[in-house]
Write an enzyme that holds these catalytic residues in place. Structure first.
Site, mmCIF file in Angstrom:
data_model
loop_
_atom_site.group_PDB
_atom_site.id
_atom_site.type_symbol
_atom_site.label_atom_id
_atom_site.label_comp_id
_atom_site.label_asym_id
_atom_site.label_seq_id
_atom_site.Cartn_x
_atom_site.Cartn_y
_atom_site.Cartn_z
ATOM 1 N N ASP A 55 0.831 -1.203 0.000
ATOM 2 C CA ASP A 55 0.000 0.000 0.000
ATOM 3 C C ASP A 55 0.867 1.255 0.000
ATOM 4 O O ASP A 55 1.717 1.436 0.869
ATOM 5 C CB ASP A 55 -0.908 0.014 1.228
ATOM 6 C CG ASP A 55 -1.758 1.272 1.272
ATOM 7 O OD1 ASP A 55 -2.701 1.369 0.468
ATOM 8 O OD2 ASP A 55 -1.457 2.163 2.094
ATOM 9 N N TYR A 60 3.043 10.074 0.029
ATOM 10 C CA TYR A 60 4.128 9.502 0.813
ATOM 11 C C TYR A 60 5.467 9.884 0.183
ATOM 12 O O TYR A 60 5.963 9.232 -0.730
ATOM 13 C CB TYR A 60 3.998 7.976 0.885
ATOM 14 C CG TYR A 60 2.722 7.478 1.525
ATOM 15 C CD1 TYR A 60 1.936 8.299 2.321
ATOM 16 C CD2 TYR A 60 2.293 6.165 1.333
ATOM 17 C CE1 TYR A 60 0.757 7.844 2.902
ATOM 18 C CE2 TYR A 60 1.127 5.690 1.922
ATOM 19 C CZ TYR A 60 0.364 6.536 2.693
ATOM 20 O OH TYR A 60 -0.797 6.077 3.272
ATOM 21 N N LYS A 86 -3.405 5.687 -3.988
ATOM 22 C CA LYS A 86 -4.478 6.593 -3.584
ATOM 23 C C LYS A 86 -4.540 7.811 -4.492
ATOM 24 O O LYS A 86 -3.581 8.124 -5.200
ATOM 25 C CB LYS A 86 -4.273 7.019 -2.121
ATOM 26 C CG LYS A 86 -4.148 5.819 -1.179
ATOM 27 C CD LYS A 86 -3.908 6.229 0.248
ATOM 28 C CE LYS A 86 -3.720 5.008 1.129
ATOM 29 N NZ LYS A 86 -2.395 4.384 0.917
#
Length: 312
Positions: A55, A60, A86
């Site tokens: 994930d 990030y 995402k």
């Protein structure tokens, strides 16, 4: 005595994700820098340990996590891994800005695919739409559903640190899964009465993140993090009390934290972050650690775990 759960299947999407996935936020230099070699070794250690679910997200490390993950996953057959990323934030030179529009979502996923070196992702989550609920419902989710129909994503979900909005999303959107961080742990069972039953009733898969609550359930002490901030004294006291019960049973607190999170029938898998190969191997070992039923009974007796909470 309990064993590591069987490989998880993620809701009606039917994706075989395994029971323990790798959370890749640390690979984007969360809290402290991670050298390139260490990042690669972390992903390789997870692969060697049988991890299937990885994930990540554009936020990030401003794309760094996706790039690092993609470089290593290129070394293995695509069918052996489940990749989750995402949408919802547009990367800028200074960080990121929220963009939950239809077009912004399409652009975001296209750029994620470029960084990952993939032509599709298995799971696409709308990322933290806390203050943008309406735009996410009319824009981002609509775009992801269209991409699912086109085969660019296999499953549509939402990833958040709160359960209330996720519960509303599950009721209004044709999502396949949710990623809930920090709201179903040994210290916080916010999702117990609303989100988890709703997901179970609708066949929506649940992946839990943040099962160590940002570190407090990994190393309970003053100064430890809880929900990405320094933990308040009462949180530290609760974590230390849980750790004391675990010690009496000879069970590491990390092992109990993992096992507890798997205890709810709605939960398909967990994702746990790591910044080194050693941390990956430790998490995998904790996942294999047996936890006696008496430990849960003692936590309940001490008032550290509500009686209505399911346990393994």
């Amino acid at each position: 005595m309990s064993r590591v759960p069987a490989p998880g299947v993620l809701g009606r999407a039917g994706l075989v994700v395994g029971s323990l996935g790798l959370g890749c936020a640390p690979l984007g230099n969360l809290y402290e820098p991670v050298p390139e070699q260490d990042a690669g070794d972390t992903v390789r250690a997870a692969l060697a340990g049988g991890t299937r679910l990885f994930d990540t997200a554009p936020r990030y490390g401003n794309g760094v996590s996706e790039q690092r993950l993609g470089q290593v996953l290129a070394e293995v057959p695509r069918s052996e891994v489940v990749v989750s990323t995402k949408v919802g934030y547009r990367l800028t030179d200074g960080g990121s800005e929220p963009d939950f529009s239809y077009d912004g979502t399409m652009r975001s996923l296209e750029r994620s695919l470029e960084r990952l070196g993939l032509d599709r992702v298995d799971i696409a989550h709308v990322h933290d739409p806390d203050h943008h609920e309406r735009e996410a419902l009319t824009g981002a989710f609509r775009a992801l559903v269209d991409l699912r129909e086109q085969g660019v994503v296999s499953a549509v979900g939402a990833g958040m640190n709160q359960s209330g909005m996720l519960e509303r999303i599950v009721a209004q959107v044709d999502v396949d899964c949710v990623l809930l961080a920090g709201r179903y742990t040994l210290l916080d069972q916010e999702a117990l009465t609303g989100l988890l039953p709703a997901c179970e009733a609708r066949g929506v898969g649940v992946v839990l993140g943040g099962v160590y609550n940002s570190g407090l359930l990994a190393d309970p002490r003053p100064g430890a993090r809880y929900d990405y901030r320094t933990a308040e004294p009462h949180r530290v006291a609760a974590a230390l009390a849980i750790a004391e019960v675990c010690d009496r049973h000879g069970v590491p607190l990390k092992a109990a934290a993992l096992r507890f999170a798997w205890g709810h029938p709605a939960v398909s898998a967990l994702v746990v972050g790591a910044r080194t190969a050693e941390e990956v191997r430790e998490n995998l070992a904790m996942a294999q650690t047996a936890v006696p039923a008496d430990l849960w009974a003692d936590l309940r007796a001490a008032g550290l775990l509500p009686r209505e909470v399911p346990t393994p």
